[in-house]
Design a protein around this motif. Structure first.
Motif, PDB file in Angstrom:
ATOM      1  N   ASN A  57       0.849  -1.193   0.000  1.00  0.00           N
ATOM      2  CA  ASN A  57       0.000   0.000   0.000  1.00  0.00           C
ATOM      3  C   ASN A  57       0.886   1.246   0.000  1.00  0.00           C
ATOM      4  OD1 ASN A  57       0.967   0.238   2.623  1.00  0.00           O
ATOM      5  ND2 ASN A  57      -0.940  -0.396   3.576  1.00  0.00           N
ATOM      6  N   GLN A  58       0.267   2.400   0.175  1.00  0.00           N
ATOM      7  CA  GLN A  58       1.014   3.658   0.159  1.00  0.00           C
ATOM      8  C   GLN A  58       2.077   3.702   1.254  1.00  0.00           C
ATOM      9  OE1 GLN A  58      -2.403   6.167   0.559  1.00  0.00           O
ATOM     10  NE2 GLN A  58      -2.466   6.646  -1.627  1.00  0.00           N
ATOM     11  N   ILE A  73       4.378   1.869  -8.662  1.00  0.00           N
ATOM     12  CA  ILE A  73       3.243   2.671  -8.186  1.00  0.00           C
ATOM     13  C   ILE A  73       2.316   3.004  -9.343  1.00  0.00           C
ATOM     14  CG2 ILE A  73       2.609   4.949  -7.267  1.00  0.00           C
ATOM     15  CD1 ILE A  73       5.241   4.724  -5.549  1.00  0.00           C
ATOM     16  N   ILE A  87      -1.408   2.700  -7.615  1.00  0.00           N
ATOM     17  CA  ILE A  87      -1.437   3.090  -6.205  1.00  0.00           C
ATOM     18  C   ILE A  87      -1.608   4.608  -6.192  1.00  0.00           C
ATOM     19  CG2 ILE A  87      -0.131   3.182  -4.047  1.00  0.00           C
ATOM     20  CD1 ILE A  87       1.306   0.604  -4.982  1.00  0.00           C
ATOM     21  N   LEU A 100      -1.553   8.418  -5.634  1.00  0.00           N
ATOM     22  CA  LEU A 100      -0.446   9.288  -5.248  1.00  0.00           C
ATOM     23  C   LEU A 100      -0.981  10.403  -4.362  1.00  0.00           C
ATOM     24  CD1 LEU A 100       2.539   9.140  -5.980  1.00  0.00           C
ATOM     25  CD2 LEU A 100       2.114  10.796  -7.775  1.00  0.00           C
ATOM     26  N   ASN A 101      -0.963  10.158  -3.048  1.00  0.00           N
ATOM     27  CA  ASN A 101      -1.388  11.202  -2.114  1.00  0.00           C
ATOM     28  C   ASN A 101      -0.188  12.086  -1.779  1.00  0.00           C
ATOM     29  OD1 ASN A 101       0.168   9.753  -0.285  1.00  0.00           O
ATOM     30  ND2 ASN A 101      -1.562   9.034   0.922  1.00  0.00           N
ATOM     31  N   LEU A 116       2.890  10.137  -0.161  1.00  0.00           N
ATOM     32  CA  LEU A 116       3.638   9.345  -1.133  1.00  0.00           C
ATOM     33  C   LEU A 116       4.348  10.262  -2.130  1.00  0.00           C
ATOM     34  CD1 LEU A 116       4.492   6.611  -2.191  1.00  0.00           C
ATOM     35  CD2 LEU A 116       2.264   6.424  -3.340  1.00  0.00           C
TER      36      LEU A 116
END
Length: 138
Positions: A9-10, A36, A41, A43-44, A47
């Motif tokens: 996960n992140q 990623i 996944i 991209l916040n 991250l």
């Protein structure tokens, strides 16, 4: 994890990118970035900050800037990572511009942010600008 078919996960990706930035292994960091993207996944900001930091510390400031621009809802941490990265690579004017832009959009610099912009001033010999930023610290 891959052998056991466990999906990262992140948080996993941030940990891996942090290790890459500390070790200076750009090729593995790029592989993680591709992973990623390939596995979608999201991209916040956290991250994204890890990616910016990894690219900057591993010597690819162009890619760090590209990732920085792609991150929505940038907070002071990602701005600080970019300011430090630019300073590290001798882009003092750009580092100062990013610092000033960060302030202009209403984000509050912390001690680490000030270290980044003061480092940029120091590396470039911008004594007057450094003194002005030093005076802004609370």
């Amino acid at each position: 994890m891959q052998a056991m078919d466990i999906q990262p996960n992140q948080v996993t990706m941030v940990s891996l990118l942090t290790a890459c930035s500390q070790l200076g292994v750009l090729n593995i960091g790029e592989w993680i970035h591709n992973y990623i993207d390939k596995h979608k996944i999201s991209l916040n900001v956290t991250l994204g900050t890890a990616l910016v930091d990894m690219y900057a510390k591993c010597g690819n400031i162009t890619k760090a800037l590209q990732v920085f621009r792609e991150i929505p809802g940038r907070n002071s941490l990602i701005w600080t990572a970019m300011i430090h990265g630019l300073a590290l690579h001798g882009h003092a004017k750009e580092s100062i511009c990013y610092f000033l832009e960060m302030i202009s959009i209403g984000l509050e610099p912390d001690e680490v942010t000030f270290i980044g912009v003061l480092s940029a001033c120091c590396r470039a010999g911008f004594v007057d600008e450094g003194r002005q930023f030093f005076a802004q610290m609370r």
